[in-house]
Design a protein around this motif. Structure first.
Motif, short mmCIF file in Angstrom:
data_model
loop_
_atom_site.label_atom_id
_atom_site.label_comp_id
_atom_site.label_asym_id
_atom_site.label_seq_id
_atom_site.Cartn_x
_atom_site.Cartn_y
_atom_site.Cartn_z
N ARG A 54 50.28 15.37 21.49
CA ARG A 54 50.81 16.31 20.41
C ARG A 54 52.38 15.77 20.26
O ARG A 54 52.73 15.96 19.11
CB ARG A 54 50.42 17.47 21.13
CG ARG A 54 51.14 18.87 20.15
CD ARG A 54 50.73 20.24 20.96
NE ARG A 54 51.43 21.22 19.89
CZ ARG A 54 52.47 21.71 19.99
NH1 ARG A 54 53.33 21.27 20.97
NH2 ARG A 54 52.96 22.80 19.37
N GLU A 55 52.88 15.91 21.24
CA GLU A 55 54.50 15.29 21.06
C GLU A 55 54.75 14.24 19.94
O GLU A 55 55.47 14.04 19.18
CB GLU A 55 55.13 15.26 22.35
CG GLU A 55 55.25 16.41 23.11
CD GLU A 55 54.04 16.84 23.97
OE1 GLU A 55 53.24 15.83 23.95
OE2 GLU A 55 53.88 17.77 24.55
N ILE A 56 53.63 13.16 20.17
CA ILE A 56 54.07 11.84 19.49
C ILE A 56 53.54 12.13 18.16
O ILE A 56 54.45 11.60 17.00
CB ILE A 56 53.00 10.75 20.16
CG1 ILE A 56 53.51 10.57 21.70
CG2 ILE A 56 53.26 9.61 19.28
CD1 ILE A 56 54.81 10.05 22.12
N LEU A 57 52.73 13.00 17.87
CA LEU A 57 52.31 13.51 16.42
C LEU A 57 53.26 14.08 15.53
O LEU A 57 53.58 14.01 14.68
CB LEU A 57 50.83 14.05 16.41
CG LEU A 57 49.70 13.21 16.69
CD1 LEU A 57 48.40 14.15 16.92
CD2 LEU A 57 49.47 12.39 15.61
N VAL A 58 53.98 14.95 16.56
CA VAL A 58 55.08 15.90 15.85
C VAL A 58 56.05 15.05 15.63
O VAL A 58 56.72 14.97 14.44
CB VAL A 58 55.58 16.96 17.03
CG1 VAL A 58 56.72 17.60 16.25
CG2 VAL A 58 54.45 17.99 17.02
N LEU A 59 56.37 14.07 16.65
CA LEU A 59 57.65 13.05 16.32
C LEU A 59 57.23 12.21 15.06
O LEU A 59 58.25 12.08 14.01
CB LEU A 59 57.65 12.20 17.49
CG LEU A 59 58.64 10.94 17.37
CD1 LEU A 59 60.14 11.56 17.34
CD2 LEU A 59 58.45 9.97 18.31
N LEU A 60 56.19 11.73 14.93
CA LEU A 60 55.82 10.95 13.81
C LEU A 60 55.71 11.57 12.54
O LEU A 60 56.20 11.29 11.38
CB LEU A 60 54.30 10.09 14.03
CG LEU A 60 54.29 9.11 14.99
CD1 LEU A 60 52.69 8.66 15.33
CD2 LEU A 60 55.07 7.91 14.52
N ILE A 61 55.24 12.81 12.62
CA ILE A 61 55.05 13.67 11.21
C ILE A 61 56.69 13.83 10.83
O ILE A 61 56.87 13.83 9.49
CB ILE A 61 54.39 15.01 11.45
CG1 ILE A 61 52.78 14.58 11.68
CG2 ILE A 61 54.37 15.95 10.21
CD1 ILE A 61 51.86 15.72 11.93
#
Length: 197
Positions: A54-61
């Motif tokens: 989840r944190e990686i997706l938030v970072l990428l978005i």
């Protein structure tokens, strides 16, 4: 390293070049928006090598949003207040979804500090992007330092993200070193500041 000359050719063909002027260092027209190559190289590295928690997706978005803001500014120009307000909104969104400093007793203080940190680094990297190789060079040094620090803590995902950022900047720096044949533009400098933060 592979994408930057491709982006350079496209930008020259589209007429997105910076022409020499009295307040600039370069003496020839230089292609703009090399940050596209940095962003794609980084995003592909992260997507292919890191588990998408989840944190990686938030970072990428968030990174995609700040990249898009910089790209829009490079192409059309954005009023500084609008750009600043959108930076704050993106930073708020990232902090709200869990990527936040957690050192203070109240969550609203942690979110405020996180927004201040993210927006501060975004604009710091944007400001140092005024000399050939400076912004990407600073990012390489900071990313490698972060890589070493977080690896000692066992944070392999963050370590790989730091390494991916350093590598994408290194590939770009080959073409941005003095005399630069391409500039990263706001799409690059805003993204670098955000990702470092």
């Amino acid at each position: 390293l592979i994408l930057t000359p491709i982006v350079k050719k496209i930008m020259i063909k589209l007429g997105h070049v910076d022409h020499p002027s009295e307040d600039r260092w370069h003496r020839e027209s230089v292609a703009l928006m090399g940050g596209i190559a940095i962003f794609i190289g980084f995003a592909l590295s992260v997507l292919l090598r890191i588990d998408l928690k989840r944190e990686i997706l938030v970072l990428l978005i968030g990174g995609g949003a700040i990249f898009a803001l910089g790209l829009f500014d490079d192409i059309f120009g954005t009023h500084p207040r609008v750009k600043f307000a959108l930076q704050i909104l993106i930073a708020l969104g990232v902090a709200y979804f869990g990527i936040a400093i957690k050192i203070l007793p109240f969550s609203w203080l942690n979110i405020s500090l996180t927004v201040f940190w993210i927006v501060g680094l975004i604009n710091a990297l944007n400001l140092v992007d005024n000399m050939d190789g400076l912004s990407s060079g600073v990012t390489i040094i900071a990313s490698i330092s972060l890589f070493g620090l977080v690896l000692q803590k066992g944070e392999t995902s963050v370590a790989l993200i730091s390494l991916a950022l350093a590598a994408s900047c290194l590939g770009f720096l080959v073409y941005n070193f003095n005399p630069a044949s391409i500039f990263m533009g706001d799409c690059g400098s805003l993204f670098l500041g955000y990702t470092l933060a």
